[in-house]
Scaffold this motif. Structure first.
Motif, short mmCIF file in Angstrom:
data_model
loop_
_atom_site.label_atom_id
_atom_site.label_comp_id
_atom_site.label_asym_id
_atom_site.label_seq_id
_atom_site.Cartn_x
_atom_site.Cartn_y
_atom_site.Cartn_z
N VAL A 273 44.09 30.34 33.25
CA VAL A 273 45.28 30.31 33.83
C VAL A 273 44.89 30.55 35.57
N GLY A 274 45.75 29.63 36.22
CA GLY A 274 45.60 29.88 37.72
C GLY A 274 44.21 29.53 38.20
N ASP A 275 43.60 30.35 39.04
CA ASP A 275 42.32 29.98 39.68
C ASP A 275 41.16 30.11 38.60
N LYS A 276 41.43 30.41 37.45
CA LYS A 276 40.43 30.66 36.57
C LYS A 276 40.00 29.21 36.06
N THR A 277 40.87 28.27 36.11
CA THR A 277 40.91 26.93 35.97
C THR A 277 39.51 26.17 36.48
N GLY A 278 39.21 26.80 37.77
CA GLY A 278 38.19 26.41 38.50
C GLY A 278 37.06 27.28 38.41
N SER A 279 37.02 28.20 37.45
CA SER A 279 35.84 28.95 37.55
C SER A 279 34.85 28.63 36.64
N PRO A 280 33.35 28.74 36.82
CA PRO A 280 32.38 28.24 35.83
C PRO A 280 32.11 28.96 34.65
N VAL A 281 33.08 29.35 33.91
CA VAL A 281 32.85 30.34 32.90
C VAL A 281 31.93 29.88 31.82
N ILE A 282 32.08 28.65 31.46
CA ILE A 282 31.45 27.81 30.42
C ILE A 282 29.95 27.86 30.83
N SER A 283 29.55 27.56 32.23
CA SER A 283 28.27 27.33 32.69
C SER A 283 27.72 28.88 32.47
N SER A 284 28.29 29.78 32.92
CA SER A 284 27.80 31.26 33.13
C SER A 284 27.43 31.83 31.67
N VAL A 285 28.37 31.45 30.68
CA VAL A 285 28.27 32.22 29.31
C VAL A 285 27.00 31.50 28.46
N CYS A 286 26.89 30.12 28.98
CA CYS A 286 25.46 29.49 28.09
C CYS A 286 24.19 29.90 28.77
N LYS A 287 24.29 30.39 30.07
CA LYS A 287 22.88 31.07 30.78
C LYS A 287 22.78 32.41 30.38
N LYS A 288 24.01 33.02 30.11
CA LYS A 288 23.87 34.59 29.65
C LYS A 288 23.37 34.93 28.33
N PHE A 289 23.80 33.85 27.44
CA PHE A 289 23.50 34.25 25.92
C PHE A 289 22.87 33.08 25.22
N ASP A 290 22.29 33.50 24.19
CA ASP A 290 21.52 32.52 23.33
C ASP A 290 22.44 31.76 22.34
N ILE A 291 23.16 30.59 22.72
CA ILE A 291 24.10 30.28 22.00
C ILE A 291 23.79 28.53 22.44
N GLU A 292 24.63 27.82 21.72
CA GLU A 292 25.01 26.42 21.88
C GLU A 292 26.29 26.15 21.80
N LEU A 293 26.89 25.55 22.96
CA LEU A 293 28.48 25.37 22.82
C LEU A 293 28.92 23.95 22.95
N ASN A 294 29.58 23.35 21.94
CA ASN A 294 29.94 22.14 22.10
C ASN A 294 31.57 21.88 22.52
N ILE A 295 31.92 21.20 23.21
CA ILE A 295 33.22 21.10 24.02
C ILE A 295 33.83 19.79 23.24
#
Length: 344
Positions: A273-295
């Motif tokens: 919501v709001g300014d969160k739409t431009g935040s690099p949340v997905i990029s950050s979570v992939c760097k921080k944790f040992d996961i694979e993310l499929n959009i």
């Protein structure tokens, strides 16, 4: 004008079967806002608007306009109250024997308004709806969008306090629908109207409404600001509406809309919501944790108040503990996470 309804019930007999169209519905519709009431066919929304607009009497319950009870008015007072309300419908309900201008004039003629004032008001309303050059046009020569503009002008003829729109855009193509909704928004701001929009189209709620109530089987299942409902839907009915909306990729023709490029998977739905739409949340979570993310899908939609709501449908693979940490991190960034469990 603020509208408050308390514990409304309405039951019909249909083919000797009891149909409970409204089951104790209570709502507060704020003054000078556009309020959406959405539901699927049979949800009770059209019955509800007829009760609110005093076209039908409820079996029990109460309706208030600005703290004045109006569901129990005398016949004379009811007529006076109806003159303070405007209503537009899906099928326009225009008089084919009259020109565009004479259709607008009709409700004023009924009220005994002097001819000179009628002519002045008709001209004003034709300008307002952008059809000043179509005053003498027969109704049969108008397009669907033009007919609805004339219907809106007619509904505003007697300067109502509230405008009811019952599936007003259902018969129109998407482009015309957008132009009509923009017109209604502009009119609402100019005239400080309370507008109640009955619809089965989530696009209408998104593009026009400030607040929304979701109906299902004669009951209110969700209520709130449109931005809150889009960002964090609670009921299964609301989620289903939003799922359908998401399938209409780039429906607004402005590069926005939810695009789904994979029908498989989709275990989690993220709402930004709001300014969160431009935040690099997905990029950050992939760097921080040992996961694979499929959009699986994603996009941004702009609501009527220019609030932006982003949606992303994803799968996350990895050890359960890492997935849980990743989800907790996403939530900590102000993103709503919904477990959808597969294809939407």
């Amino acid at each position: 004008m603020e509208i408050k309804i308390e514990n409304l019930y309405r039951t019909y007999l249909q083919n000797e079967t009891k149909v409970e169209a409204c089951k104790g519905i209570s709502l507060k519709i704020p003054s000078n806002k556009i309020y959406g009431i959405i539901g699927k066919s049979g949800a009770g929304k059209s019955t509800l608007v007829r009760l609110i607009s005093l076209l039908e009497k409820c079996d029990s319950g109460e309706v208030y306009f600005d703290d004045k009870r109006v569901d129990n008015l005398s016949k004379k007072d009811l007529i006076d109250q109806h003159r303070r309300m405007g209503m537009i419908f899906q099928n326009f309900n225009l008089l084919s024997s009259r020109t565009a201008a004479k259709n607008i004039a009709y409700p004023m003629e009924i009220c005994g308004v002097p001819k000179a004032k009628i002519n002045e008001r008709v001209k004003e309303l034709l300008d307002l709806v952008g059809l000043s050059d179509r005053a003498d046009a027969p109704i049969s020569t108008l397009s669907g969008g033009q007919k609805q503009r004339i219907a809106i002008a007619r509904a505003l003829a007697n300067k109502p306090d509230v405008l009811f729109c019952d599936e007003a855009t259902s018969a129109l193509d998407p482009q015309t629908t957008r132009s009509i909704l923009e017109l209604i928004r502009n009119i609402q701001k100019k005239m400080n109207l309370t507008v109640v929009m009955i619809t089965h189209q989530m696009e209408v709620v998104r593009d026009a409404c400030d607040e929304v109530a979701v109906l299902n089987n004669g009951e209110v299942v969700e209520i709130g600001k449109v931005s809150d409902v889009f960002a964090n839907p609670k009921s299964e009915v609301t989620k289903d509406f939003l799922n359908h909306l998401s399938s209409n990729a780039s429906e607004k023709n402005n590069g926005e809309g939810i695009v789904r490029w994979s029908k498989a998977g989709g275990e989690y739905t993220l709402h930004f919501v709001g300014d969160k739409t431009g935040s690099p949340v997905i990029s950050s979570v992939c760097k921080k944790f040992d996961i694979e993310l499929n959009i699986r899908a994603g996009g941004i939609e702009t609501l009527s108040d220019n609030q932006k709501v982003g949606t992303m449908i994803i799968d996350i693979d990895g050890e359960a503990s890492e997935v849980e940490k990743a989800l907790d991190y996403i939530k900590s960034q102000g993103v709503n996470v919904e477990i959808t469990g597969g294809s939407r």
